[in-house]
Design an enzyme around this catalytic site. Sequence first.
Site, PDB file in Angstrom:
ATOM      1  N   HIS A   1      -2.762 -12.736  -0.539  1.00 15.42           N
ATOM      2  CA  HIS A   1      -3.767 -12.612   0.515  1.00 15.42           C
ATOM      3  C   HIS A   1      -5.119 -12.111   0.009  1.00 15.42           C
ATOM      4  O   HIS A   1      -6.087 -12.095   0.757  1.00 15.42           O
ATOM      5  CB  HIS A   1      -3.253 -11.770   1.693  1.00 15.42           C
ATOM      6  CG  HIS A   1      -3.180 -10.290   1.438  1.00 15.42           C
ATOM      7  ND1 HIS A   1      -2.201  -9.724   0.657  1.00 15.42           N
ATOM      8  CD2 HIS A   1      -3.960  -9.255   1.860  1.00 15.42           C
ATOM      9  CE1 HIS A   1      -2.367  -8.402   0.621  1.00 15.42           C
ATOM     10  NE2 HIS A   1      -3.448  -8.103   1.350  1.00 15.42           N
ATOM     11  N   HIS A   2      -5.180 -11.680  -1.255  1.00 22.38           N
ATOM     12  CA  HIS A   2      -6.497 -11.315  -1.808  1.00 22.38           C
ATOM     13  C   HIS A   2      -6.998 -12.301  -2.846  1.00 22.38           C
ATOM     14  O   HIS A   2      -7.995 -12.048  -3.522  1.00 22.38           O
ATOM     15  CB  HIS A   2      -6.465  -9.894  -2.387  1.00 22.38           C
ATOM     16  CG  HIS A   2      -6.423  -8.838  -1.326  1.00 22.38           C
ATOM     17  ND1 HIS A   2      -7.470  -8.616  -0.451  1.00 22.38           N
ATOM     18  CD2 HIS A   2      -5.446  -7.965  -0.967  1.00 22.38           C
ATOM     19  CE1 HIS A   2      -7.142  -7.634   0.397  1.00 22.38           C
ATOM     20  NE2 HIS A   2      -5.913  -7.224   0.102  1.00 22.38           N
TER      21      HIS A   2
ATOM     22  N   LYS B   1       0.825  -1.216   0.000  1.00 24.82           N
ATOM     23  CA  LYS B   1       0.000   0.000   0.000  1.00 24.82           C
ATOM     24  C   LYS B   1       0.857   1.264   0.000  1.00 24.82           C
ATOM     25  O   LYS B   1       0.351   2.359  -0.273  1.00 24.82           O
ATOM     26  CB  LYS B   1      -0.956   0.008   1.200  1.00 24.82           C
ATOM     27  CG  LYS B   1      -2.157  -0.914   0.988  1.00 24.82           C
ATOM     28  CD  LYS B   1      -3.103  -0.861   2.183  1.00 24.82           C
ATOM     29  CE  LYS B   1      -4.319  -1.761   1.947  1.00 24.82           C
ATOM     30  NZ  LYS B   1      -5.143  -1.874   3.182  1.00 24.82           N
TER      31      LYS B   1
END
Length: 524
Positions: A447-448, A391
Site C-alpha cells: 500500500h506504500h 505498525k
Amino acid sequence: MTDALKLDGDTLIFADDQPPPVAPVAPVALAQWKILIVDDEEEVHRLTRWVLADFRFGDRGIEFLSAYSRVEAEGILRRETDIAIVLLDVVMEEDDAGLRLAHFIREDLDNAFVRIVLRTGQPGQAPEHEVIADYDINDYKAKTELTTQKLFTTVTTALRGYRDIMTIEASRKGLEHILDASSSLFEKRSMTQFIEGVVLQIQSLLHNHTGAVLCSLRANRVHPDDYEIVAASGLYSDKVGQVVGEVLPDAIIADISEAYRRRTNVFRDDRCAFFFQTRNYEASVVYVHGTEALHDVDRKLMEVFCSKIAIGFDNVYLFDQLAEAQKAIVYALARLAEHKDQETGDHVRRVETLSDNITSELLARRCFPELSESELVKHIGLASILHDVGKVGIPDAILQKPGRLDPDERAVIERHAGIGQSILDDAGHMVQGMNYLNVAAEIAGSHHEKFDGSGYPRGLSGDAIPLSGRIVAVADVFDALVSSRPYKKPWSRADAIAYIRGESGRHFDPLVVEAFLAVAEPKV
Ligand code: C2E
Ligand code: SIN
Ligand code: SIN
Ligand code: SIN
Ligand code: FE
Ligand code: FE
C-alpha cells in the site's frame, strides 16, 4: 426461478414460470389414460373401443386416439406426448409398418414411456425376439386373442407398467430438482437470504401452492405467539416478522403447533406443515398451503427437501458464525495497531468503505478485466482494514512524534509494510479458507508502493504493484490527509481530492484515481 414441477396425475409437466394462483381453484378432474389404436382396419378400431368402453384403471377412464397408417400414427405421437399405450398393428402400408413405428417411437421420439402392444393377424408375422427386446415391445398378441377378457388383462397390465414408470420418472426429476435447489441454497451465505431461498424453492417444487411460511422458535417455548414468521410467500408474504398466533388463521396455527409439539410432519388435504430441527433455532416449521391435495410424490419430495433444509440451515449458521468471528479478530487486530497510532476506529472503517467503493466503480467501468473473476471484490474491504497492522512493530516514540521524522526514523516507520505483510502471510498459512488474509497480506505489503516506482518497500511500479495495493493506497492517503495526525492537521476534503488528482500517474494509478474521483466528488 426455475420451472415449477407439476405433477398432473402421473404425468410430469414443466409448468411455465408463472406465480401460483392466489385464489383457491376447484380441483381438476383426473386426466384420462390415452390409448392410441393403430390399425388399417376400421373394424379393429370399432371393436377395441366397444370392448373397452367402460374400462377404468386407477379411477381414470380411457381416451381413444385412432390412426390408420404408420405415417398418421407418427404425426399423432409427435403431438401427443402423454399417450400411455399404443395398440399396434404389424402390417399396414408396409409389411413391417408396425415395427417401423416401434422404432420411430423408441429411437426418433426417444419415448421410453409409452407401452407398445403389438397385434398381428397371422402368427407367422411374429417379430424376432431381438426386435421385441430392442424396441421394448411390451406385449404381443394375435388379433384372435382379443376377446373381452384378454384385452382387459392386456390393457390393465400395460397401464400398470406405464403408471409405475411415470411415478419413478416423476421422483427422479423431483430428486434432480431437489439437488439443484439444495445446491443453490447452500450458496446463499446469509441466513435471511437462505430463508427467502427456501420459500422460493418450495414454490418451485410444489405446483398450485398458494402460500408458504417458514416459522422458527428460538427459545424452548411452544405457545403459538412464540413462533416468528421468518419468511413467507404467496398469500402470506406480508406476514414476515410477525408471530404466527397473531396473524394466521386458527386452522393453520393448529397445524403448526401440532408439528412443533409432536416434532413431526403434519399432512392435511390441501396443506401440510414440515417440521425440522436445526442447531441455531430450537426448531422450525415450513407450512405450505396448496389448492388441492398433495400427491404422494409431492409429499416425499417435500420430506427430502426439508431434511436438506435442516442441513443447509446449520451450514449457513456455522458459516455466519465463522464470518462474524473472523471480522471480530480483524477489527481487534486493527484496533491494536490504531491504539499505538492514536488513530480512532473510524480511520480503518473509512478506508474499508472507500476501498470497497473504488473497487465497485472499477468493476462497473471494466477497467481491469481480471477484477470480475477475482476474489478481490469480495475481500478488499475487510482486508484493507489491516493495511497498517505492521505498525504494531514500530516504537511509539516514532509513531507519535509530533513533528517531522528524520531519515532514520523514516526508515524504521517504512518497515510497517513488510512487518504487516509477514504477520498476515503467516496467519493466512495457518488458517485454511480465509482468503481475505492473503489479500490483506498483499495490501499491507504494497500500500506504500507508488505508480512511478518511487515508493516502498520494494520500489515496484505500474502493474507490478498488486491492484489491491494500488486501490488501498488512494483510500489510505485520502483518509490520512483529511484526518488529524500527531504530525499534521486535517486537510479539507477539497484539498485532499485535489492532491489525489495531482498525484495521478505519479503516486497513484490513473485508472484508480478516476474511479476514486467518481465516488468521492460530490455529485453535481
Ligand atoms: P499515515 O499517517 O496513515 O499516512 C499514510 C500516508 O498518507 C502517508 O504515507 C502519505 O503518503 C500520506 N500522507 C499523510 N499525511 C500527509 C501529508 O501531510 N502530506 C502528504 N503529502 N501526504 C501525507 P507515508 O508518508 O509513507 O507514511 C506512512 C506512515 O508513517 C504514516 O501513516 C504515519 O504513521 C507515519 N508518518 C509519516 N510521516 C510522518 C511524520 O512526519 N511524523 C510522524 N510522526 N509520522 C509520520
Ligand atoms: C422443474 O423445473 O420443476 C423440474 C426440473 C428438474 O426436474 O430438473
Ligand atoms: C392387416 O394389415 O391389418 C392385417 C395383418 C395384420 O394385422 O398384421
Ligand atoms: C506482494 O507481493 O503481495 C506485495 C508486494 C509489495 O510488497 O509491494
Ligand atoms: Fe501504511
Ligand atoms: Fe493508514
